[in-house]
Design a protein around this motif. Structure first.
Motif, PDB file in Angstrom:
ATOM      1  N   GLU A   1       2.308   7.932   1.235  1.00  0.00           N
ATOM      2  CA  GLU A   1       2.561   7.115   0.045  1.00  0.00           C
ATOM      3  C   GLU A   1       3.351   7.875  -1.011  1.00  0.00           C
ATOM      4  O   GLU A   1       3.922   7.263  -1.915  1.00  0.00           O
ATOM      5  CB  GLU A   1       1.241   6.631  -0.547  1.00  0.00           C
ATOM      6  N   ASP A   2       3.394   9.223  -0.926  1.00  0.00           N
ATOM      7  CA  ASP A   2       4.173  10.048  -1.851  1.00  0.00           C
ATOM      8  C   ASP A   2       5.442  10.579  -1.201  1.00  0.00           C
ATOM      9  O   ASP A   2       5.966  11.627  -1.598  1.00  0.00           O
ATOM     10  CB  ASP A   2       3.321  11.221  -2.350  1.00  0.00           C
ATOM     11  N   ASP A   3       5.941   9.870  -0.178  1.00  0.00           N
ATOM     12  CA  ASP A   3       7.159  10.271   0.533  1.00  0.00           C
ATOM     13  C   ASP A   3       7.025  11.657   1.167  1.00  0.00           C
ATOM     14  O   ASP A   3       8.002  12.378   1.310  1.00  0.00           O
ATOM     15  CB  ASP A   3       8.374  10.237  -0.394  1.00  0.00           C
ATOM     16  N   TRP A   4       5.794  12.039   1.505  1.00  0.00           N
ATOM     17  CA  TRP A   4       5.508  13.288   2.197  1.00  0.00           C
ATOM     18  C   TRP A   4       5.914  14.521   1.384  1.00  0.00           C
ATOM     19  O   TRP A   4       6.241  15.568   1.944  1.00  0.00           O
ATOM     20  CB  TRP A   4       6.163  13.325   3.584  1.00  0.00           C
ATOM     21  N   ASP A   5       5.887  14.380   0.060  1.00  0.00           N
ATOM     22  CA  ASP A   5       6.107  15.545  -0.797  1.00  0.00           C
ATOM     23  C   ASP A   5       4.935  16.515  -0.643  1.00  0.00           C
ATOM     24  O   ASP A   5       3.777  16.096  -0.546  1.00  0.00           O
ATOM     25  CB  ASP A   5       6.243  15.129  -2.256  1.00  0.00           C
ATOM     26  N   VAL A   6       5.225  17.800  -0.641  1.00  0.00           N
ATOM     27  CA  VAL A   6       4.185  18.817  -0.476  1.00  0.00           C
ATOM     28  C   VAL A   6       3.570  19.145  -1.832  1.00  0.00           C
ATOM     29  O   VAL A   6       4.282  19.454  -2.791  1.00  0.00           O
ATOM     30  CB  VAL A   6       4.755  20.100   0.162  1.00  0.00           C
ATOM     31  N   LYS A   7       2.233  19.065  -1.915  1.00  0.00           N
ATOM     32  CA  LYS A   7       1.516  19.394  -3.136  1.00  0.00           C
ATOM     33  C   LYS A   7       0.354  20.329  -2.809  1.00  0.00           C
ATOM     34  O   LYS A   7      -0.247  20.235  -1.729  1.00  0.00           O
ATOM     35  CB  LYS A   7       0.975  18.122  -3.813  1.00  0.00           C
ATOM     36  N   ALA A   8       0.050  21.202  -3.723  1.00  0.00           N
ATOM     37  CA  ALA A   8      -1.100  22.095  -3.565  1.00  0.00           C
ATOM     38  C   ALA A   8      -2.321  21.432  -4.190  1.00  0.00           C
ATOM     39  O   ALA A   8      -2.384  21.245  -5.397  1.00  0.00           O
ATOM     40  CB  ALA A   8      -0.833  23.438  -4.229  1.00  0.00           C
ATOM     41  N   GLU A   9      -3.269  21.042  -3.356  1.00  0.00           N
ATOM     42  CA  GLU A   9      -4.514  20.451  -3.850  1.00  0.00           C
ATOM     43  C   GLU A   9      -5.515  21.530  -4.242  1.00  0.00           C
ATOM     44  O   GLU A   9      -6.270  21.362  -5.193  1.00  0.00           O
ATOM     45  CB  GLU A   9      -5.125  19.532  -2.797  1.00  0.00           C
ATOM     46  N   TRP A  10      -5.529  22.612  -3.476  1.00  0.00           N
ATOM     47  CA  TRP A  10      -6.386  23.760  -3.774  1.00  0.00           C
ATOM     48  C   TRP A  10      -5.533  25.014  -3.797  1.00  0.00           C
ATOM     49  O   TRP A  10      -4.672  25.207  -2.952  1.00  0.00           O
ATOM     50  CB  TRP A  10      -7.466  23.935  -2.705  1.00  0.00           C
ATOM     51  N   ALA A  11      -5.785  25.867  -4.767  1.00  0.00           N
ATOM     52  CA  ALA A  11      -5.153  27.193  -4.805  1.00  0.00           C
ATOM     53  C   ALA A  11      -6.030  28.049  -5.713  1.00  0.00           C
ATOM     54  O   ALA A  11      -5.848  28.085  -6.925  1.00  0.00           O
ATOM     55  CB  ALA A  11      -3.726  27.121  -5.334  1.00  0.00           C
ATOM     56  N   TYR A  12      -7.001  28.727  -5.130  1.00  0.00           N
ATOM     57  CA  TYR A  12      -7.984  29.416  -5.960  1.00  0.00           C
ATOM     58  C   TYR A  12      -8.439  30.731  -5.331  1.00  0.00           C
ATOM     59  O   TYR A  12      -8.249  30.982  -4.145  1.00  0.00           O
ATOM     60  CB  TYR A  12      -9.194  28.516  -6.224  1.00  0.00           C
ATOM     61  N   LEU A  13      -9.057  31.526  -6.182  1.00  0.00           N
ATOM     62  CA  LEU A  13      -9.677  32.786  -5.789  1.00  0.00           C
ATOM     63  C   LEU A  13     -11.176  32.655  -6.033  1.00  0.00           C
ATOM     64  O   LEU A  13     -11.600  32.174  -7.088  1.00  0.00           O
ATOM     65  CB  LEU A  13      -9.107  33.932  -6.618  1.00  0.00           C
ATOM     66  N   SER A  14     -11.972  33.052  -5.053  1.00  0.00           N
ATOM     67  CA  SER A  14     -13.428  32.974  -5.204  1.00  0.00           C
ATOM     68  C   SER A  14     -14.048  34.356  -5.047  1.00  0.00           C
ATOM     69  O   SER A  14     -13.529  35.206  -4.322  1.00  0.00           O
ATOM     70  CB  SER A  14     -14.030  32.013  -4.174  1.00  0.00           C
ATOM     71  N   TYR A  15     -15.171  34.543  -5.736  1.00  0.00           N
ATOM     72  CA  TYR A  15     -15.892  35.815  -5.684  1.00  0.00           C
ATOM     73  C   TYR A  15     -17.384  35.523  -5.653  1.00  0.00           C
ATOM     74  O   TYR A  15     -17.899  34.762  -6.485  1.00  0.00           O
ATOM     75  CB  TYR A  15     -15.550  36.674  -6.893  1.00  0.00           C
ATOM     76  N   ARG A  16     -18.062  36.085  -4.679  1.00  0.00           N
ATOM     77  CA  ARG A  16     -19.507  35.893  -4.551  1.00  0.00           C
ATOM     78  C   ARG A  16     -20.229  37.163  -4.988  1.00  0.00           C
ATOM     79  O   ARG A  16     -20.015  38.235  -4.416  1.00  0.00           O
ATOM     80  CB  ARG A  16     -19.887  35.541  -3.115  1.00  0.00           C
ATOM     81  N   LEU A  17     -21.078  37.015  -6.013  1.00  0.00           N
ATOM     82  CA  LEU A  17     -21.834  38.149  -6.520  1.00  0.00           C
ATOM     83  C   LEU A  17     -22.977  38.485  -5.570  1.00  0.00           C
ATOM     84  O   LEU A  17     -23.364  37.677  -4.716  1.00  0.00           O
ATOM     85  CB  LEU A  17     -22.379  37.853  -7.915  1.00  0.00           C
ATOM     86  N   ASP A  18     -23.559  39.654  -5.755  1.00  0.00           N
ATOM     87  CA  ASP A  18     -24.657  40.086  -4.890  1.00  0.00           C
ATOM     88  C   ASP A  18     -25.889  39.189  -5.019  1.00  0.00           C
ATOM     89  O   ASP A  18     -26.683  39.090  -4.084  1.00  0.00           O
ATOM     90  CB  ASP A  18     -25.045  41.534  -5.224  1.00  0.00           C
ATOM     91  N   ASN A  19     -26.055  38.538  -6.173  1.00  0.00           N
ATOM     92  CA  ASN A  19     -27.223  37.671  -6.361  1.00  0.00           C
ATOM     93  C   ASN A  19     -27.005  36.256  -5.835  1.00  0.00           C
ATOM     94  O   ASN A  19     -27.847  35.376  -6.036  1.00  0.00           O
ATOM     95  CB  ASN A  19     -27.614  37.610  -7.839  1.00  0.00           C
ATOM     96  N   GLY A  20     -25.876  36.007  -5.157  1.00  0.00           N
ATOM     97  CA  GLY A  20     -25.618  34.705  -4.566  1.00  0.00           C
ATOM     98  C   GLY A  20     -24.798  33.764  -5.417  1.00  0.00           C
ATOM     99  O   GLY A  20     -24.406  32.688  -4.955  1.00  0.00           O
ATOM    100  N   VAL A  21     -24.510  34.119  -6.641  1.00  0.00           N
ATOM    101  CA  VAL A  21     -23.677  33.290  -7.508  1.00  0.00           C
ATOM    102  C   VAL A  21     -22.232  33.349  -7.016  1.00  0.00           C
ATOM    103  O   VAL A  21     -21.710  34.421  -6.716  1.00  0.00           O
ATOM    104  CB  VAL A  21     -23.762  33.758  -8.973  1.00  0.00           C
ATOM    105  N   LYS A  22     -21.591  32.185  -6.936  1.00  0.00           N
ATOM    106  CA  LYS A  22     -20.205  32.107  -6.494  1.00  0.00           C
ATOM    107  C   LYS A  22     -19.333  31.602  -7.637  1.00  0.00           C
ATOM    108  O   LYS A  22     -19.614  30.554  -8.225  1.00  0.00           O
ATOM    109  CB  LYS A  22     -20.070  31.179  -5.289  1.00  0.00           C
TER     110      LYS A  22
END
Length: 388
Positions: free
Chosen positions: A110-131
């Motif tokens: 529907e967008d003429d097959w234009d390329v878009k970034a839906e996700w682009a992120y950096l994640s870090y998980r702490l030792d206590n389980g918090v992300k």
């Protein structure tokens, strides 16, 4: 022992320098040994990079049509192969044991097959389980938000538009923080998020700032319940600038739940969207029931939506453009034809528009009768969803 690959060519070249008393055989053996070390170190480095990188993707192709021009899900009486067709690629790179980079690229027919970034992120998980994550993220408002475009992960042909269409942005730039609380046989996930987003397409140019919210979800892998709240400041204009939106506040409230014992499936969501000013407030919900019979999953869905602040818009054309009401009934079957590929057949009947257009852009107003021309619509869908 660490060995710098950049120094190896120099070491090899030194090995070729004639040295008094050194036999040719010894020099050749030394060169061969150094070359073997280079190959071993390069192979180790390549294998290490490959182990850190994960790649997957998804694709959907669909045929949709309708018995009229109401344009439910963009469908008309002509065949459409673009509206529900899409392809996505996702790559993740494990920088270390706690840090990961993720990129998802999406193309829609529907967008003429234009390329878009839906996700682009950096994640870090702490030792206590918090992300903690930062970058461009999917806005986590719905049960299927994380895999909104991955049709294979959904039981129906498409998430009910009565619920999923009232938030016009799907991604935001910002961050979130999540923490899992583990019980004996279940998990409670708490999440907070914040950032901003922008929609600039068709006749809409709107900025969402000061976006904040939180969610709580509990699951034992059979039962799942979820609640979410979010709010943002809205500024811009809609209808090509005809209706300014000046620093209004929008809020979103949602609750949902599901039951899946491997055979019987039930999913439900209820949402409420409120916006200050003349833009419409919406209440919506759906219930989907399905049952797996070998590779087939027949399902039915009933969904509704309605505007709840029609008294704010009593004059034309705003009441015609923004007041909505609709109920949709869907029946379909999912066929898991082969591994990682599902084919879906769906019939959706939308009706109960009242004195509104039903939120359908193709439903025209007839001034002579003082009503909209269409009272209902049928939409036919054949779709395949695959992951790889």
């Amino acid at each position: 022992m660490k060995f710098n690959l950049k120094t190896l060519p120099l070491a090899i070249s030194i090995a070729f320098v004639p040295v008094s008393g050194m036999a040719d055989e010894m020099m050749d053996a030394k060169v061969a040994q150094l070359e073997q070390q280079v190959k071993a170190l390069q192979a180790h480095q390549t294998n290490s990079l490959v182990d850190r990188f994960n790649f997957n993707g998804f694709i959907s192709g669909a045929y949709i049509s309708s018995n009229n021009r109401a344009s439910y899900n963009g469908a008309t009486s002509s065949a459409d192969f673009s509206q529900d067709s899409k392809m996505g690629f996702q790559g993740s790179f494990n920088i270390n044991n706690q840090t990961q980079a993720v990129l998802q690229l999406l193309m829609k027919g529907e967008d003429d097959w234009d390329v878009k970034a839906e996700w682009a992120y950096l994640s870090y998980r702490l030792d206590n389980g918090v992300k903690v994550r930062g970058g461009k993220l999917r806005v986590p408002l719905f049960m299927y938000s994380d895999y909104l475009d991955v049709g294979y992960a959904q039981p129906f042909a498409r998430p009910p538009k009565e619920v999923y269409d009232h938030v016009i942005f799907t991604s935001y730039t910002g961050g979130d923080i999540a923490y899992d609380i583990e019980f004996d046989d279940s998990t409670l996930t708490l999440q907070a998020f914040g950032g901003e987003s922008n929609v600039n397409e068709d006749s809409i140019n709107v900025d969402f700032s000061n976006l904040i919210g939180g969610s709580a979800a509990w699951t034992d892998l059979t039962w799942t319940v979820r609640a979410v709240y979010g709010q943002a400041d809205v500024d811009g204009a809609v209808f090509g600038g005809a209706l300014p939106v000046e620093d209004e506040q929008a809020t979103f409230t949602g609750i949902g739940g599901s039951y899946d014992n491997g055979s019987f499936l039930a999913v439900t969501e209820w949402t409420k969207v409120k916006v200050d000013g003349l833009l419409a407030d919406h209440e919506s919900g759906y219930l989907t029931l399905g049952y797996r019979i070998d590779v087939f999953t027949p399902y039915t869905t009933v969904a509704y939506m309605k505007t709840t602040d029609n008294d704010k818009r009593t004059s034309m054309p705003l009441n015609l453009a923004l007041n909505d009401k609709r109920t949709a009934y869907s029946a379909g079957v999912r066929w898991d034809a082969i591994d990682n590929v599902a084919i879906k057949f769906d019939l959706t009947y939308a009706t109960d528009f009242g004195d509104t257009s039903g939120g359908l852009s193709g439903n025209e107003y007839n001034p002579a009768t003082g009503s909209f021309m269409l009272d209902d619509t049928f939409v036919y869908t054949v779709k395949f969803d695959a992951v790889f």
